[in-house]
Design an enzyme around this catalytic site. Structure first.
Site, PDB file in Angstrom:
ATOM      1  N   ARG A  89     -15.662  -8.493   8.465  1.00 21.68           N
ATOM      2  CA  ARG A  89     -14.649  -7.468   8.772  1.00 21.68           C
ATOM      3  C   ARG A  89     -13.966  -7.728  10.119  1.00 21.68           C
ATOM      4  O   ARG A  89     -12.878  -7.232  10.369  1.00 21.68           O
ATOM      5  CB  ARG A  89     -15.248  -6.053   8.753  1.00 21.68           C
ATOM      6  CG  ARG A  89     -14.188  -4.981   9.106  1.00 21.68           C
ATOM      7  CD  ARG A  89     -14.636  -3.563   8.833  1.00 21.68           C
ATOM      8  NE  ARG A  89     -15.926  -3.252   9.373  1.00 21.68           N
ATOM      9  CZ  ARG A  89     -16.184  -2.958  10.660  1.00 21.68           C
ATOM     10  NH1 ARG A  89     -15.222  -2.938  11.554  1.00 21.68           N
ATOM     11  NH2 ARG A  89     -17.403  -2.679  11.039  1.00 21.68           N
ATOM     12  N   TYR A  94      11.718  -3.695   2.100  1.00 19.68           N
ATOM     13  CA  TYR A  94      10.846  -3.442   0.958  1.00 19.68           C
ATOM     14  C   TYR A  94      10.508  -1.935   0.901  1.00 19.68           C
ATOM     15  O   TYR A  94      10.196  -1.319   1.930  1.00 19.68           O
ATOM     16  CB  TYR A  94       9.585  -4.292   1.113  1.00 19.68           C
ATOM     17  CG  TYR A  94       8.504  -3.962   0.140  1.00 19.68           C
ATOM     18  CD1 TYR A  94       8.719  -4.100  -1.228  1.00 19.68           C
ATOM     19  CD2 TYR A  94       7.263  -3.510   0.572  1.00 19.68           C
ATOM     20  CE1 TYR A  94       7.721  -3.787  -2.127  1.00 19.68           C
ATOM     21  CE2 TYR A  94       6.259  -3.202  -0.332  1.00 19.68           C
ATOM     22  CZ  TYR A  94       6.497  -3.341  -1.682  1.00 19.68           C
ATOM     23  OH  TYR A  94       5.521  -3.026  -2.577  1.00 19.68           O
ATOM     24  N   ASP A 111      10.083  -9.516   8.849  1.00 17.60           N
ATOM     25  CA  ASP A 111       9.348  -9.771   7.602  1.00 17.60           C
ATOM     26  C   ASP A 111       9.994 -10.989   6.949  1.00 17.60           C
ATOM     27  O   ASP A 111      11.125 -10.937   6.470  1.00 17.60           O
ATOM     28  CB  ASP A 111       9.441  -8.544   6.685  1.00 17.60           C
ATOM     29  CG  ASP A 111       8.623  -8.713   5.399  1.00 17.60           C
ATOM     30  OD1 ASP A 111       8.393  -9.867   4.984  1.00 17.60           O
ATOM     31  OD2 ASP A 111       8.240  -7.683   4.813  1.00 17.60           O
TER      32      ASP A 111
END
Ligand SMILES: Cc1ncc(COP(=O)(O)O)c(C=O)c1O
Length: 386
Positions: free
Chosen positions: A50, A104, A176
Site C-alpha cells: 500500500r 473527461y 491529462d
C-alpha cells in the site's frame, strides 16, 4: 564522442539498460506480496504494497519518468485516483482551480461534486484561447488543469502559451495526457508541471488493468505518494507487472494506432455519410497546425464521427459494425466504440455537451491494432446497411 540519449522505444523496454545486473531475470518477477520482511530495530520505511514501494510498483514509476522526461512518476489505483491526488497535492481549502471545460466526464464530476466539499472552488474555461485563461484567473487561483488531445473531439491545446501564463502567475499546470501517451506528446517539454494518465489506456494497452499515474518533480510525486498511502490508492502488484509488460510495446503499439487513426480518418472523410470527422491529422481540423507541431509521434488512434441522420443513424451503424466492440474506454488492442452521451460525458446536460461540441449521435472510436483494411471494410459494409 557525446553519447546519444536513448530513444523512447528503448527506454520503454529497458528503462536504463546500464542498470541491468548479471544473473537476473530478463522478464521482471512478480512480487505478489502485501508485505516484506524488514531488519529488527530498523527505523527505515517498511516495505508494504500500500506504500507503493513494492518492486513492481517502483519499476513502472521509474520507467514512466524516463519516458516523460520527468524527475519522478508514481502509479496509483486508477486514472481518477491520479486526477484526485495530483490536485490534492497542490491545492488547499480556499484555493481556486481553473479547469478546461473539455475534460473527461469523471474528472468533471470530481471537480463539481467533490472539490466544493473540500473548500476548493473550481471554474471552467474554453481551453483554446490563452486570453480566456488569463481573464478567468482569480486572486486565489493556484492551479490550472486541462486535457489534450481532448475527449472526445480531439482538440489539441497549445500548452506553451498557457504554461508561460502559469509561470508568470506562479500556478501549477496539470495536464491529462492520457490520449497522447508519451509517444505522441510529453507535456513537461512544453512547460507543464504535472502530467496525469489513465494508465488503463495506452500505457497498459491491453484492456485488462485499471490504473493511473502522476508525473512531475520529486517533491510533487512525494506528496502524491503520501496522499496515496493515506487515501489507500496504491496499485496492486499484478496490475503493476502487467503495466510493465504493456510499456515494453508502447512505442510500436502507438505507432500502429497513429497509422490506423490517420488511414481511417482519411477514409471516413471521403464518405458522404459522415457530416463531421474529428481527427487532428486532417488538414481541416481546427488544431491541425498545433497538432503537427506538438504531437511529434503522430495524431493518435482516437476518432470522432458524426453521421447524417444523428442518433438513429448512429445506432444503425453501431449494430451493423462487426469488428469494433461497443464498450467504453480506449487505448487497447481491440477497436472500441462508444457514445460519449451515454458514457464519458453522461454527467453533463445535453446543453453542456452541445457547447462542448458533442451532439447526440456522436461516436467515439478507439482504433485498435487490427489490420486497418479490415476496419475500413467493416465501416464500408456498415455504411452500406444504413
Ligand atoms: C482522459 C481521461 N482521463 C482520466 C480517465 C479516468 O481513468 P480511469 O478510468 O483509469 O480511472 C479517463 C477514463 O476514461 C480518461 O479518458
Amino acid at each position: 564522442m557525446k553519447r546519444r540519449s536513448l530513444g523512447l522505444a528503448t527506454r520503454a523496454i529497458h528503462g536504463d539498460p546500464k542498470a541491468r545486473a548479471d544473473w537476473t531475470a530478463v522478464a521482471p518477477p512478480l512480487f505478489q506480496s502485501s508485505t516484506f520482511t524488514n531488519p529488527v530495530g530498523s527505523s527505515a520505511e517498511v516495505l508494504y504494497s500500500r506504500y507503493g514501494n513494492n518492486p513492481n510498483q517502483v519499476n513502472i514509476g521509474r520507467r514512466l519518468a524516463l519516458l516523460e522526461g520527468a524527475e519522478a512518476a508514481l502509479f496509483v489505483a486508477s486514472g481518477m485516483g491520479a486526477a484526485a491526488l495530483a490536485h490534492l497535492a497542490v491545492l488547499r481549502p480556499g484555493d481556486h482551480l481553473l479547469s478546461s471545460e473539455w475534460i473527461y466526464g469523471g474528472v468533471y464530476r470530481l471537480f463539481t461534486q467533490e472539490f466544493g466539499r473540500l473548500g476548493i472552488d473550481v471554474s471552467f474555461v474554453n481551453p483554446t484561447q490563452t486570453r480566456t485563461w488569463k481573464q478567468a484567473m482569480k486572486k486565489n487561483t493556484r492551479a490550472v488543469f486541462l486535457e489534450t488531445p481532448t475527449n472526445p473531439v480531439m482538440r489539441v491545446i497549445d500548452l506553451e502559451p498557457i504554461a508561460t501564463l502559469c509561470k508568470a502567475e506562479g500556478l501549477a499546470m496539470i495536464v491529462d495526457s492520457t490520449f497522447a501517451s508519451p509517444v505522441n506528446l510529453r507535456p513537461l517539454e512544453h512547460g507543464a508541471d504535472i502530467v496525469i494518465h489513465s494508465a488503463t489506456k495506452y500505457l497498459n494497452g491491453h484492456t485488462d488493468v485499471i490504473a493511473g499515474a502522476v508525473v512531475g518533480t520529486e517533491q510533487v510525486v512525494e506528496e502524491v505518494r503520501r496522499l496515496m498511502q493515506v487515501w489507500g490508492q496504491a496499485l496492486d502488484p499484478f496490475a503493476a507487472w502487467l503495466i510493465e509488460r504493456g510499456l515494453k510495446t508502447l512505442a510500436v503499439r502507438v505507432a500502429r494506432h497513429n497509422a490506423t487513426g490517420l488511414a481511417l480518418a482519411q477514409w471516413c472523410d471521403a464518405q458522404k455519410a459522415f457530416t463531421q470527422v474529428h481527427y487532428p491529422g486532417l488538414p481541416q481540423h481546427p488544431d491541425h497546425d498545433v497538432a503537427k507541431r506538438v504531437l511529434d509521434g503522430g495524431f493518435g488512434g482516437m476518432l470522432g464521427l458524426e453521421l447524417k441522420g444523428g442518433v438513429r443513424a448512429a445506432e444503425r451503424f453501431l449494430r451493423a459494425l462487426t469488428i469494433p466492440a461497443h464498450a467504453p474506454s480506449l487505448g487497447g488492442a481491440e477497436t472500441l466504440v462508444s457514445e460519449p452521451r451515454l458514457t464519458s460525458h453522461a454527467a453533463m446536460t445535453p446543453a453542456q455537451r452541445a457547447q462542448a461540441g458533442i451532439p447526440d449521435g456522436f461516436l467515439r472510436f478507439s482504433l485498435g491494432l487490427e489490420d486497418p483494411d479490415d476496419l475500413i471494410a467493416d465501416f464500408a459494409q456498415a455504411l452500406a446497411r444504413l
